[in-house]
Scaffold this motif. Sequence first.
Motif, mmCIF file in Angstrom:
data_model
loop_
_atom_site.group_PDB
_atom_site.id
_atom_site.type_symbol
_atom_site.label_atom_id
_atom_site.label_comp_id
_atom_site.label_asym_id
_atom_site.label_seq_id
_atom_site.Cartn_x
_atom_site.Cartn_y
_atom_site.Cartn_z
ATOM 1 N N ASN A 110 0.830 -1.209 0.000
ATOM 2 C CA ASN A 110 0.000 0.000 0.000
ATOM 3 C C ASN A 110 0.860 1.253 0.000
ATOM 4 O O ASN A 110 1.998 1.240 0.461
ATOM 5 N N GLY A 111 0.322 2.323 -0.569
ATOM 6 C CA GLY A 111 1.026 3.607 -0.567
ATOM 7 C C GLY A 111 1.662 3.975 -1.897
ATOM 8 O O GLY A 111 2.191 5.077 -2.051
ATOM 9 N N LYS A 112 1.612 3.070 -2.886
ATOM 10 C CA LYS A 112 2.271 3.357 -4.165
ATOM 11 C C LYS A 112 1.656 4.571 -4.869
ATOM 12 O O LYS A 112 2.368 5.500 -5.253
ATOM 13 N N THR A 113 0.328 4.560 -5.062
ATOM 14 C CA THR A 113 -0.319 5.681 -5.760
ATOM 15 C C THR A 113 -0.107 6.982 -5.010
ATOM 16 O O THR A 113 0.213 8.018 -5.596
ATOM 17 N N SER A 114 -0.276 6.928 -3.680
ATOM 18 C CA SER A 114 -0.090 8.137 -2.861
ATOM 19 C C SER A 114 1.320 8.674 -3.029
ATOM 20 O O SER A 114 1.526 9.856 -3.310
ATOM 21 N N THR A 135 -2.235 3.543 -10.764
ATOM 22 C CA THR A 135 -3.629 3.136 -10.633
ATOM 23 C C THR A 135 -4.608 4.214 -11.069
ATOM 24 O O THR A 135 -5.692 3.907 -11.566
ATOM 25 N N GLU A 174 4.305 3.530 -10.402
ATOM 26 C CA GLU A 174 4.039 2.463 -9.436
ATOM 27 C C GLU A 174 4.539 1.145 -10.016
ATOM 28 O O GLU A 174 4.260 0.827 -11.181
ATOM 29 N N ASN A 295 3.810 8.300 3.550
ATOM 30 C CA ASN A 295 3.932 8.360 2.076
ATOM 31 C C ASN A 295 4.632 9.633 1.632
ATOM 32 O O ASN A 295 5.411 9.625 0.681
ATOM 33 N N ARG A 326 -8.094 8.750 -1.631
ATOM 34 C CA ARG A 326 -7.228 8.296 -0.514
ATOM 35 C C ARG A 326 -7.520 9.243 0.639
ATOM 36 O O ARG A 326 -7.071 10.380 0.665
ATOM 37 N N ASP A 342 -11.959 6.194 0.916
ATOM 38 C CA ASP A 342 -10.566 5.724 0.927
ATOM 39 C C ASP A 342 -10.461 4.455 0.084
ATOM 40 O O ASP A 342 -11.460 3.801 -0.204
ATOM 41 N N TYR A 343 -9.232 4.118 -0.318
ATOM 42 C CA TYR A 343 -9.005 2.984 -1.221
ATOM 43 C C TYR A 343 -8.598 1.708 -0.471
ATOM 44 O O TYR A 343 -8.235 0.714 -1.101
ATOM 45 N N ALA A 344 -8.688 1.717 0.840
ATOM 46 C CA ALA A 344 -8.238 0.550 1.623
ATOM 47 C C ALA A 344 -8.974 -0.700 1.183
ATOM 48 O O ALA A 344 -10.207 -0.768 1.250
ATOM 49 N N HIS A 345 -8.213 -1.698 0.701
ATOM 50 C CA HIS A 345 -8.831 -2.954 0.267
ATOM 51 C C HIS A 345 -7.951 -4.149 0.616
ATOM 52 O O HIS A 345 -7.998 -5.199 -0.029
HETATM 53 N N1 ATP Z 1 1.893 3.773 3.861
HETATM 54 C C1 ATP Z 1 0.760 3.098 4.030
HETATM 55 N N2 ATP Z 1 0.675 2.104 4.944
HETATM 56 C C2 ATP Z 1 -0.461 1.416 5.104
HETATM 57 N N3 ATP Z 1 -1.620 1.667 4.433
HETATM 58 C C3 ATP Z 1 -1.572 2.650 3.517
HETATM 59 C C4 ATP Z 1 -0.404 3.405 3.268
HETATM 60 N N4 ATP Z 1 -0.680 4.312 2.301
HETATM 61 C C5 ATP Z 1 -1.974 4.110 1.953
HETATM 62 N N5 ATP Z 1 -2.513 3.136 2.696
HETATM 63 C C6 ATP Z 1 -3.870 2.597 2.621
HETATM 64 O O1 ATP Z 1 -3.947 1.898 1.376
HETATM 65 C C7 ATP Z 1 -4.908 2.502 0.511
HETATM 66 C C8 ATP Z 1 -4.370 2.535 -0.874
HETATM 67 O O2 ATP Z 1 -3.350 3.524 -0.963
HETATM 68 P P1 ATP Z 1 -2.607 3.681 -2.359
HETATM 69 O O3 ATP Z 1 -3.642 3.735 -3.438
HETATM 70 O O4 ATP Z 1 -1.620 4.780 -2.232
HETATM 71 O O5 ATP Z 1 -1.843 2.275 -2.397
HETATM 72 P P2 ATP Z 1 -1.356 1.414 -3.661
HETATM 73 O O6 ATP Z 1 -0.145 0.696 -3.203
HETATM 74 O O7 ATP Z 1 -1.233 2.252 -4.860
HETATM 75 O O8 ATP Z 1 -2.584 0.396 -3.837
HETATM 76 P P3 ATP Z 1 -2.828 -0.558 -5.121
HETATM 77 O O9 ATP Z 1 -1.774 -1.612 -5.044
HETATM 78 O O10 ATP Z 1 -4.201 -1.104 -4.936
HETATM 79 O O11 ATP Z 1 -2.704 0.326 -6.327
HETATM 80 C C9 ATP Z 1 -5.136 3.887 1.082
HETATM 81 O O12 ATP Z 1 -6.426 4.362 0.714
HETATM 82 C C10 ATP Z 1 -4.970 3.646 2.585
HETATM 83 O O13 ATP Z 1 -6.139 3.066 3.133
#
Ligand code: ATP
Length: 480
Positions: A110-114, A135, A174, A295, A326, A342-345
């Motif tokens: 998690n955290g890549k898009t952010s 994403t 990402e 992030n 997010r 939020d995108y938490a999944h």
């Molecule tokens: N550093 C972090 N640690 C834990 N959870 C996080 C973190 N950053 C974001 N999240 C959680 O994960 C969700 C997705 O964040 P983000 O889209 O930045 O991740 P991602 O890695 O791009 O996800 P995906 O793999 O689905 O594209 C956020 O909405 C939040 O709930």
Amino acid sequence: MTPAPRPLSSLGLSARGGLDPVITGITADSRAVKPGFLFAALPGVAVHGATYAMAALERGAAAVLTDAKGAALFQGPTVVAEDPREALARAAALWFGAQPATMVAVTGTNGKTSTATFCRQIWNLLGHAAINIGTTGVEGSWAAPSSHTTPDPVTLHAMLAAAAEAGVTHAAMEASSHGLDQRRLDGVRLKAGGWTNFTQDHLDYHKTFEAYFAAKAALFTRVLPPEAVAVLNLEDPALADFHPPQSLLTVGKHEADLHILGQRYDATGQDLRVSFRGVTHQLRLNLIGGFQAENVLMAAGLVIAAGEKPGDVFAVLPQLTGVRGRMQLAATRRNGATVFVDYAHTPDAIETALQALRPHVMGRIVVVFGAGGDRDTTKRPLMGAAAAKWADVAIVTDDNPRSEEPALIRAAILQAAPEATEVGDRAEAILRGVDALGPGDALLIAGKGHETGQVIKGDIYPFDDVEQASIAVAALDGVI
Ligand SMILES: Nc1ncnc2c1ncn2[C@@H]1O[C@H](COP(=O)(O)OP(=O)(O)OP(=O)(O)O)[C@@H](O)[C@H]1O
Ligand SMILES: CC(=O)N[C@H]1[C@@H](OP(=O)(O)OP(=O)(O)OC[C@H]2O[C@@H](n3ccc(=O)[nH]c3=O)[C@H](O)[C@@H]2O)O[C@H](CO)[C@@H](O)[C@@H]1O[C@H](C)C(=O)N[C@@H](C)C(=O)N[C@H](CCC(=O)O)C(=O)O
Ligand SMILES: N[C@H](CCC[C@H](N)C(=O)O)C(=O)O
Ligand SMILES: [Mg+2]
């Protein structure tokens, strides 16, 4: 712009029998082949691409790139590579040529898009023409849609060349574990790579945590050159023992190069004191959620590793804006209760998001969430357990059930959240969640974030959590 025709050998490839045909284009899909194209017949999850080699040759393909197994399936001009996915990625990089001069990639559960979005915002604030790829598509100084978090190598290199030709000089992308496993990034020239965290997701594809870890580690062990910089989040125990070939810039723990000394939350964001290699910076982040600070630090580390001055970077952080979907404030009720999307999944993201929201909320937290179909099934009860533990009220609903039976997905979540309420229709679930909010409460609508569709069987039905939140508040509070 389509590159000029050129000999196969200029792409670092040679066909059996010494053939060196002129190539007019590259694709890994036989249905897109035009005369003179190089067709990459890749070993796939569902089928071997060489199944379509004769169809590609009939459409005028000049040569077929494949592996030994694929080469046995057809007759024609053939390039045999041990790893045709890696060979395709490197050929695509040579074919399209131009790439923005300064690029970084970030991986992690998690955290890549952010992080990628914050990198792009920092570079823009420092005057650079910059994009983030992932994403949410391609965003920033040049924009384009993307069907994947990490596009296939032909699409990715076409994007990078078009962006470079449009004047883009900086790009943050990402690196998904699927993308790394399928070599989609292997021809990209990166100055730094980041790893945010490692928890559970995508075991439907990787099967084991070891394979999932190895896929992500390959960003450093295979894709990044040794002279690049690895930015690692030492807060994550899975990364504390990871030693990549590159020099390190660490974030997170107190012994890290870049870490948080103090954090104070309020209704609209947080104040931070951070230390970077012994120098202390005090700054304001107008972002809700502690994970957003993590992030932002990862993004700051990547941008510094890619050449920016630390002082310049810390000076612009207060201007960062939230990432679509997010921890986005979607609506506020007349009684002051707030609604976040939020995108938490994943289990960790649900826990992180709920814990992150708590300091910003005076009353109860209600959560509405589900789990995607045709994805990791083992994470479903873990998500249910996280919601039961960290929210005051949980409502389980649908989130892209795809080819699966929605009720069975919900049941898998509910078995670990027996107190939760089940509402299959997502719009009704959101309405019920908003209706439950008293003064000072907050609703977290989790799992879909920026998405504007609900994927059911083979169709995508328009559905936007942010829009549904506003509709529910208007309906209940009488605001039209
Ligand atoms: N550093 C972090 N640690 C834990 N959870 C996080 C973190 N950053 C974001 N999240 C959680 O994960 C969700 C997705 O964040 P983000 O889209 O930045 O991740 P991602 O890695 O791009 O996800 P995906 O793999 O689905 O594209 C956020 O909405 C939040 O709930
Ligand atoms: C599981 C997976 O990642 N599959 C990806 C992979 O497909 P594949 O190679 O396994 O395809 P296949 O169906 O077995 O076909 C094999 C080959 O035959 C070719 N083919 C097929 C049919 C035909 O008529 N002619 C032809 O040439 C295909 O182009 C393919 O190269 O390569 C394809 C081409 O690049 C991708 O579109 C496809 O993504 C599928 C659709 C997918 O849903 N991927 C998701 C899971 C994904 O990649 N997600 C990550 C992470 C998301 C996140 O966490 O944010 C992402 O980066 O988006
Ligand atoms: N709401 C989405 C989030 C996951 C999207 C992406 N991480 C993937 O796995 O494709 C789902 O669960 O279907
Ligand atoms: Mg993402």
